[in-house]
Structures are given as structure tokens and as C-alpha cells.
Design a protein around this motif. Structure first.
Motif, PDB file in Angstrom:
ATOM      1  N   GLY A  53       0.811  -1.205   0.000  1.00  7.55           N
ATOM      2  CA  GLY A  53       0.000   0.000   0.000  1.00  7.55           C
ATOM      3  C   GLY A  53       0.848   1.261   0.000  1.00  7.55           C
ATOM      4  O   GLY A  53       2.080   1.215   0.154  1.00  7.55           O
ATOM      5  N   THR A  54       0.179   2.415  -0.160  1.00 10.76           N
ATOM      6  CA  THR A  54       0.871   3.700  -0.114  1.00 10.76           C
ATOM      7  C   THR A  54       1.176   4.076   1.331  1.00 10.76           C
ATOM      8  O   THR A  54       0.669   3.459   2.273  1.00 10.76           O
ATOM      9  N   GLU A  55       2.004   5.114   1.504  1.00 13.12           N
ATOM     10  CA  GLU A  55       2.331   5.567   2.864  1.00 13.12           C
ATOM     11  C   GLU A  55       1.082   6.045   3.605  1.00 13.12           C
ATOM     12  O   GLU A  55       0.923   5.794   4.800  1.00 13.12           O
ATOM     13  N   LYS A  56       0.194   6.725   2.885  1.00  9.32           N
ATOM     14  CA  LYS A  56      -1.036   7.214   3.493  1.00  9.32           C
ATOM     15  C   LYS A  56      -1.909   6.042   3.946  1.00  9.32           C
ATOM     16  O   LYS A  56      -2.468   6.055   5.053  1.00  9.32           O
ATOM     17  N   GLN A  57      -2.031   5.026   3.107  1.00  5.74           N
ATOM     18  CA  GLN A  57      -2.839   3.852   3.458  1.00  5.74           C
ATOM     19  C   GLN A  57      -2.246   3.108   4.651  1.00  5.74           C
ATOM     20  O   GLN A  57      -2.978   2.651   5.533  1.00  5.74           O
ATOM     21  N   GLU A  58      -0.930   2.992   4.696  1.00  5.90           N
ATOM     22  CA  GLU A  58      -0.278   2.331   5.828  1.00  5.90           C
ATOM     23  C   GLU A  58      -0.486   3.122   7.118  1.00  5.90           C
ATOM     24  O   GLU A  58      -0.714   2.539   8.192  1.00  5.90           O
ATOM     25  N   LEU A  59      -0.423   4.449   7.016  1.00  2.00           N
ATOM     26  CA  LEU A  59      -0.640   5.294   8.185  1.00  2.00           C
ATOM     27  C   LEU A  59      -2.057   5.115   8.732  1.00  2.00           C
ATOM     28  O   LEU A  59      -2.251   4.922   9.938  1.00  2.00           O
ATOM     29  N   VAL A  60      -3.042   5.179   7.827  1.00  4.88           N
ATOM     30  CA  VAL A  60      -4.447   5.055   8.241  1.00  4.88           C
ATOM     31  C   VAL A  60      -4.710   3.685   8.850  1.00  4.88           C
ATOM     32  O   VAL A  60      -5.344   3.553   9.907  1.00  4.88           O
ATOM     33  N   LEU A  61      -4.225   2.632   8.197  1.00  2.00           N
ATOM     34  CA  LEU A  61      -4.553   1.273   8.625  1.00  2.00           C
ATOM     35  C   LEU A  61      -3.780   0.848   9.867  1.00  2.00           C
ATOM     36  O   LEU A  61      -4.370   0.399  10.861  1.00  2.00           O
ATOM     37  N   PHE A  62      -2.450   1.007   9.841  1.00  2.00           N
ATOM     38  CA  PHE A  62      -1.619   0.462  10.922  1.00  2.00           C
ATOM     39  C   PHE A  62      -1.537   1.378  12.139  1.00  2.00           C
ATOM     40  O   PHE A  62      -1.383   0.905  13.275  1.00  2.00           O
ATOM     41  N   ASP A  63      -1.621   2.698  11.912  1.00  2.00           N
ATOM     42  CA  ASP A  63      -1.454   3.624  13.029  1.00  2.00           C
ATOM     43  C   ASP A  63      -2.769   4.078  13.657  1.00  2.00           C
ATOM     44  O   ASP A  63      -2.778   4.555  14.796  1.00  2.00           O
ATOM     45  N   PHE A  64      -3.878   3.945  12.927  1.00  2.00           N
ATOM     46  CA  PHE A  64      -5.156   4.428  13.458  1.00  2.00           C
ATOM     47  C   PHE A  64      -6.208   3.324  13.574  1.00  2.00           C
ATOM     48  O   PHE A  64      -6.745   3.090  14.657  1.00  2.00           O
ATOM     49  N   ARG A  65      -6.494   2.661  12.485  1.00  2.00           N
ATOM     50  CA  ARG A  65      -7.635   1.727  12.515  1.00  2.00           C
ATOM     51  C   ARG A  65      -7.322   0.418  13.218  1.00  2.00           C
ATOM     52  O   ARG A  65      -8.105  -0.033  14.058  1.00  2.00           O
ATOM     53  N   LEU A  66      -6.222  -0.207  12.893  1.00  2.00           N
ATOM     54  CA  LEU A  66      -5.923  -1.514  13.496  1.00  2.00           C
ATOM     55  C   LEU A  66      -5.804  -1.448  15.017  1.00  2.00           C
ATOM     56  O   LEU A  66      -6.379  -2.290  15.714  1.00  2.00           O
ATOM     57  N   PRO A  67      -5.058  -0.487  15.591  1.00  2.00           N
ATOM     58  CA  PRO A  67      -5.012  -0.424  17.065  1.00  2.00           C
ATOM     59  C   PRO A  67      -6.385  -0.245  17.686  1.00  2.00           C
ATOM     60  O   PRO A  67      -6.704  -0.867  18.702  1.00  2.00           O
ATOM     61  N   ARG A  68      -7.219   0.566  17.061  1.00  2.00           N
ATOM     62  CA  ARG A  68      -8.556   0.816  17.600  1.00  2.00           C
ATOM     63  C   ARG A  68      -9.422  -0.438  17.525  1.00  2.00           C
ATOM     64  O   ARG A  68     -10.157  -0.754  18.460  1.00  2.00           O
ATOM     65  N   ILE A  69      -9.334  -1.164  16.423  1.00  2.00           N
ATOM     66  CA  ILE A  69     -10.125  -2.388  16.269  1.00  2.00           C
ATOM     67  C   ILE A  69      -9.681  -3.434  17.286  1.00  2.00           C
ATOM     68  O   ILE A  69     -10.513  -4.094  17.929  1.00  2.00           O
ATOM     69  N   VAL A  70      -8.367  -3.598  17.434  1.00  2.00           N
ATOM     70  CA  VAL A  70      -7.844  -4.566  18.403  1.00  2.00           C
ATOM     71  C   VAL A  70      -8.271  -4.188  19.815  1.00  2.00           C
ATOM     72  O   VAL A  70      -8.681  -5.034  20.615  1.00  2.00           O
ATOM     73  N   LEU A  71      -8.197  -2.889  20.135  1.00  2.00           N
ATOM     74  CA  LEU A  71      -8.633  -2.430  21.462  1.00  2.00           C
ATOM     75  C   LEU A  71     -10.114  -2.710  21.695  1.00  2.00           C
ATOM     76  O   LEU A  71     -10.510  -3.083  22.806  1.00  2.00           O
ATOM     77  N   SER A  72     -10.932  -2.526  20.656  1.00  2.00           N
ATOM     78  CA  SER A  72     -12.363  -2.805  20.799  1.00  2.00           C
ATOM     79  C   SER A  72     -12.594  -4.251  21.218  1.00  2.00           C
ATOM     80  O   SER A  72     -13.380  -4.528  22.135  1.00  2.00           O
TER      81      SER A  72
END
Length: 339
Positions: A53-72
Motif C-alpha cells: 500500500g501507499t504511505e497514506k494507506q499504511e498510516l491510516v490502517l496500521f497507526d489508526f484503525r488496526l489499534p482501535r479495532i484490536v482495542l475494541s
């Protein structure tokens, strides 16, 4: 022979139920990764997961969405198992960390912590669960001592009433404290109190994960004790169980799970009530199946609620605790009327 056949059927059904819940969590996980203001198609998610993926996609997925989903998932599992323990120990179907005031005690400790320390990615993040555990433990000790009667133990109804009273007092104290905060912290605490997976980074995941990794296996080891406590005080003593000591140990585990979950998830209510009830309907009352099923049901409930919270009012989002309350309040009223 018949008992062995029934146990075998129970095991098969529990395995099937947990497999279905696990599959539903995986499906919700994939949907949640594609949900948000910044659009990522399923193909973009797959490419990003494999490093294409692009840098923007990696930032959104790995730095924002994935941690939040795992925390949920982790917060939902922790709250649901805590509720299952409290319901088993108190023999009260309405017991859960929020209703008994344990979540409020953890929340008060977290607000005190936030009042003195800035929320950064450093050491304070890892101290949050310890701080919440201390507040929840003190609250649980107060509630237990007020509800306990010599020669009678802890009556389920008395425990609930004392918990509601203590929770109301703590909530009043939290309101006073939030008024004294500066505007930035006041806004943050207001959202946190409503229930929000606000620690959307891997530091918060690592702060919560050790608590679950230690306490969940311990509770599984104590599943048989929970089954015995569910039979009542006289019969449990007759079976050779040290009821008071085991009850305190299990309460400590429930407080630890609830406190650590509240530290990173805020004041999310009803998960500890709905998760165990859903699991009990699916796998029965035996805690060796009820505990893991409750963890999966709680994780599923919270990941779905968090996904809806991010999707309903895009680009804004509503606290996940409000979504859970919309689901949980009618169910709580139904249980109250039923019991």
C-alpha cells in the motif's frame, strides 16, 4: 454413560458456538478496517496488509484503525468476562462492572491521573491500568464490606443496591473534578466518560494486553469454582470450597479486568451485562464454556458498536458507549422486569 454423552454434546455445541462467534469477529474486523472517513477499499486493505500500500494507506490502517479495532475486541472481552465473574460470584443475573460501581471507581482514578499527567505515549499510558485497578479495587472493597453481613454473606440484591448507591456518589465526585479541569482536558474527559476507544495506538494495546493474558487463563482455571459458587453458600461449603477466599480472589480478577478495560475504553456500560447473558443462552451456565464464549461475545459486541459509531455520522463519530447503551438499556429493562 448418559452424563458422558451429554458432556460430549455440550463440548461440541460450545465449540460450534465459539467458532461462529470467532468468524463473526473476523468478519466485523474486516468490515471495520474498511470503515472510516478516509476510504479504503477491501483491495486497498489487502494490499496494505501485505506491504504493497501507499504511505497514506499504511498510516491510516496500521497507526489508526488496526489499534482501535484490536482495542475494541480486547476491551469488550475484558468487560464481558468481568461481568460473567461478577454474575457467578454474586449469583445475580444483573451484576456487571458498571452497575456495581467498579467501572465508576476505575474512572474516578483515571480522571485523577489525567488531572496531574499529560496523556502522552510514554510511561503514563502504561500506568493507566494500574491506576484504574487501584480505584476499582478500593471501590469493590467498599461495596463488598457494606453489602456483607455476618452469618449471611453477601445477598445479591443488597450487593446491587449498594453498588448503585456507591456508583452514584462516585459519579457526583467525577462531575466536580471535571469542572475543575482545563477546557482541553474537560472535553477529553467528557468524551471518555461517555465511553470511547480513545487510545488509538499500539501503546494502549500493549498496556491492556498483559492484564488479559494473565487474568483470563486464571479465570479459566477457576471455572469449576465459579460453578460451585453458583450452587449457593451451604452447598459450596459442603463440597469443601473455601467460599470467602475464592470469592475474594475471583472478585480481584473481575476488578482487574474491568479496571484495565475502563482505563483504555472509558465508561462503556452494558457489555459486562449483555456479553455473559448472550453466551449463557448459547453455551449454557458451565463456566468452562461460558468464560471464553463471553469473551468472544463481548469482543463482537464492542467491535460492531465501534464500527457503527464511526460510520453513522461520518465524518464525525459518536462515543461507542452511546451505541452500546442504545443496545443495552432496553435489554437491561427486559432483564429487570423478568427477574
Amino acid at each position: 454413560m448418559q452424563a458422558g454423552t451429554m458432556e460430549h454434546r455440550r463440548k461440541i455445541r460450545a465449540a460450534q458456538v465459539m467458532a461462529v462467534l470467532g468468524a463473526l469477529i473476523l468478519a466485523a474486523f474486516l468490515i471495520s478496517m474498511n470503515t472510516g472517513f478516509i476510504k479504503l477499499s477491501p483491495w486497498d486493505v489487502m494490499k496494505t496488509l501485505v506491504g504493497a500500500g501507499t504511505e497514506k494507506q499504511e498510516l491510516v490502517l496500521f497507526d489508526f484503525r488496526l489499534p482501535r479495532i484490536v482495542l475494541s475486541v480486547l476491551v469488550g472481552a475484558g468487560l464481558a468476562v468481568s461481568g460473567a465473574i461478577l454474575q457467578g460470584v454474586s449469583r445475580n443475573a444483573l451484576a456487571d462492572p458498571g452497575l456495581l460501581g467498579i467501572s465508576a471507581g476505575a474512572g474516578l482514578a483515571v480522571i485523577l491521573f489525567i488531572s496531574f499527567y499529560p496523556m502522552t505515549d510514554g510511561a503514563p499510558v502504561y500506568l493507566l491500568p494500574l491506576c484504574a485497578f487501584a480505584g476499582a479495587s478500593l471501590t469493590a472493597a467498599v461495596i463488598y464490606s457494606l453489602a456483607f453481613r455476618k452469618g449471611q454473606g453477601v445477598a445479591p440484591t443488597r450487593l446491587i443496591l449498594v453498588g448503585i448507591a456507591v456508583s452514584a456518589g462516585i459519579s457526583a465526585a467525577m462531575i466536580v473534578l471535571t469542572i475543575k479541569l482545563n477546557p482541553e482536558k474537560f472535553q477529553f474527559v467528557s468524551v471518555w466518560l461517555a465511553g470511547s476507544i480513545w487510545g488509538a495506538n499500539w501503546h494502549f494495546v500493549m498496556a491492556l494486553l498483559p492484564w488479559l493474558m494473565i487474568l483470563l487463563p486464571y479465570v479459566m482455571v477457576k471455572a469449576r469454582v465459579l460453578d460451585i459458587l453458583r450452587l449457593g453458600e451451604p452447598l459450596a461449603i459442603g463440597l469443601g470450597t473455601s467460599t470467602e477466599r475464592e470469592r475474594i480472589r475471583l472478585l480481584a480478577a473481575a476488578v482487574g479486568l474491568a479496571g484495565a478495560s475502563v482505563a483504555v475504553g472509558g465508561g462503556i456500560g452494558f457489555v459486562g451485562l449483555i456479553g455473559p447473558h448472550l453466551a449463557r443462552r448459547l453455551v449454557g451456565p458451565h463456566h468452562q464454556y461460558l468464560i471464553p464464549a463471553s469473551a468472544l461475545a463481548g469482543g463482537l459486541l464492542l467491535i460492531v458498536a465501534d464500527t457503527l459509531a464511526r460510520w453513522i455520522l461520518q465524518p464525525s463519530e459518536i462515543p461507542v458507549g452511546i451505541v452500546v447503551a442504545i443496545i443495552g438499556a432496553p435489554y437491561f429493562i427486559y432483564l429487570l422486569m423478568k427477574t
